[in-house]
Design a protein around this motif. Sequence first.
Motif, PDB file in Angstrom:
ATOM      1  N   ALA A   1      -2.669  81.103  23.122  1.00 16.51           N
ATOM      2  CA  ALA A   1      -1.290  81.483  23.447  1.00 16.51           C
ATOM      3  C   ALA A   1      -0.725  80.613  24.563  1.00 16.51           C
ATOM      4  CB  ALA A   1      -1.234  82.949  23.846  1.00 16.51           C
TER       5      ALA A   1
ATOM      6  N   SER B   1       2.873  78.352  24.822  1.00 20.16           N
ATOM      7  CA  SER B   1       3.835  79.264  25.451  1.00 20.16           C
ATOM      8  C   SER B   1       5.072  78.555  25.975  1.00 20.16           C
ATOM      9  CB  SER B   1       3.151  80.018  26.605  1.00 20.16           C
ATOM     10  OG  SER B   1       2.811  79.129  27.657  1.00 20.16           O
TER      11      SER B   1
ATOM     12  N   ALA C   1       2.874  86.595  22.587  1.00 24.17           N
ATOM     13  CA  ALA C   1       2.281  85.932  21.427  1.00 24.17           C
ATOM     14  C   ALA C   1       1.587  87.006  20.595  1.00 24.17           C
ATOM     15  CB  ALA C   1       1.285  84.876  21.866  1.00 24.17           C
TER      16      ALA C   1
ATOM     17  N   LEU D   1      -1.856  85.961  16.542  1.00 26.11           N
ATOM     18  CA  LEU D   1      -2.236  84.555  16.660  1.00 26.11           C
ATOM     19  C   LEU D   1      -3.161  84.121  15.532  1.00 26.11           C
ATOM     20  CD1 LEU D   1      -2.779  84.346  20.515  1.00 26.11           C
ATOM     21  CD2 LEU D   1      -1.028  83.162  19.191  1.00 26.11           C
TER      22      LEU D   1
ATOM     23  N   GLU E   1       2.068  84.909  12.640  1.00 29.13           N
ATOM     24  CA  GLU E   1       2.015  84.504  14.042  1.00 29.13           C
ATOM     25  C   GLU E   1       3.429  84.323  14.587  1.00 29.13           C
ATOM     26  OE1 GLU E   1      -0.803  81.344  15.661  1.00 29.13           O
ATOM     27  OE2 GLU E   1       1.082  80.228  15.500  1.00 29.13           O
ATOM     28  N   GLU E   2       3.634  84.792  15.819  1.00 28.73           N
ATOM     29  CA  GLU E   2       4.985  84.746  16.391  1.00 28.73           C
ATOM     30  C   GLU E   2       4.913  84.600  17.908  1.00 28.73           C
ATOM     31  OE1 GLU E   2       9.121  87.366  16.007  1.00 28.73           O
ATOM     32  OE2 GLU E   2       7.191  88.329  15.673  1.00 28.73           O
ATOM     33  N   PHE E   3       5.831  83.801  18.454  1.00 27.14           N
ATOM     34  CA  PHE E   3       5.984  83.667  19.905  1.00 27.14           C
ATOM     35  C   PHE E   3       7.389  84.135  20.269  1.00 27.14           C
ATOM     36  CE2 PHE E   3       2.551  80.812  18.986  1.00 27.14           C
ATOM     37  CZ  PHE E   3       1.719  80.879  20.107  1.00 27.14           C
TER      38      PHE E   3
ATOM     39  N   ARG F   1       9.906  84.406  23.427  1.00 29.88           N
ATOM     40  CA  ARG F   1      10.058  83.876  24.779  1.00 29.88           C
ATOM     41  C   ARG F   1      11.330  84.420  25.415  1.00 29.88           C
ATOM     42  NH1 ARG F   1       8.267  79.903  21.249  1.00 29.88           N
ATOM     43  NH2 ARG F   1       6.271  78.931  21.838  1.00 29.88           N
TER      44      ARG F   1
END
Length: 285
Positions: free
Chosen positions: A131, A135, A197, A200, A205-207, A209
């Motif tokens: 992560a 990031s 995050a 993973l 999968e996703e971030f 922010r």
Amino acid sequence: MTAEQMASFAPHETGTLYLVPTPIGNLDDMTFRAVKTLQMVDLIAAEDTRNTQKLLNHFEITTKQISFHEHNTQARIPELLAKLQAGQNIAQCSDAGMPSISDPGKELVKAAIEAEIPVVPLPGANAGLTALIASGIAPQPFMFYGFLPRKASEQQAVLAALKDEQQAIIFYESPYRVAKTLAALQAGLGDRQAVLARELTKKFEEFIRGSLTELIDYAKAGVRGEFVIIVAPGEPVAPERSAVPLAEQVQALVDGGERPNDAIKAVAKSNGLKKQAVYNEFHGL
């Protein structure tokens, strides 16, 4: 205990404890070495034998398992040590990622070292570092914390101690508590930039922010999956400047027996200034 006795690949009469990482989502994260090790050892100490069996079936590994989790750690360690001392090789693994970090294992490692049994760690998947590098938050320096305590008073004490850390901080959290944990981080650390995050290495999968406030709004809408939370460093707090002129501060230290150069360095540090600025002030430049 000598360095030679502690060398992982030095000749020894006991078995070896292998620390084997497992995938955090995508089965292709399993390394060739990890598969070979699980095939080669005499026994696998698994956090959840049912979960690990799925992994073993996928890679056609037939090695016998024994359960080793947080609820039977103390009872199981003497049994595992006896097997190691009798010459058996044991692989220890958790449900996902590196063993011994946020999962059982560290107690067995400590006991094996004290018994002069070689401990061999294998590199592999790790959710926190995976992560961190995606990031967008500066990855160095960083610290790994993991799961915060559940009690609010203990959380507050931990976050108070972390508030002045000038580095990225990595936390873990379940989907059931992520909104509460984000709120606790905001209250304890301030409204910093952060990254969620989730899932993973998996298909979804996703971030996510944004500021902690924005992430709280996201989490309150309902989330699924295991989470890594990366929190950016806070703004550095400048030391309070003394009302006493810099030259007088330096002279006071010199009068007390300090060498001028050491006194200038100390005054610069205590005032959050560069050494050259204090040097110029002291010498009237």
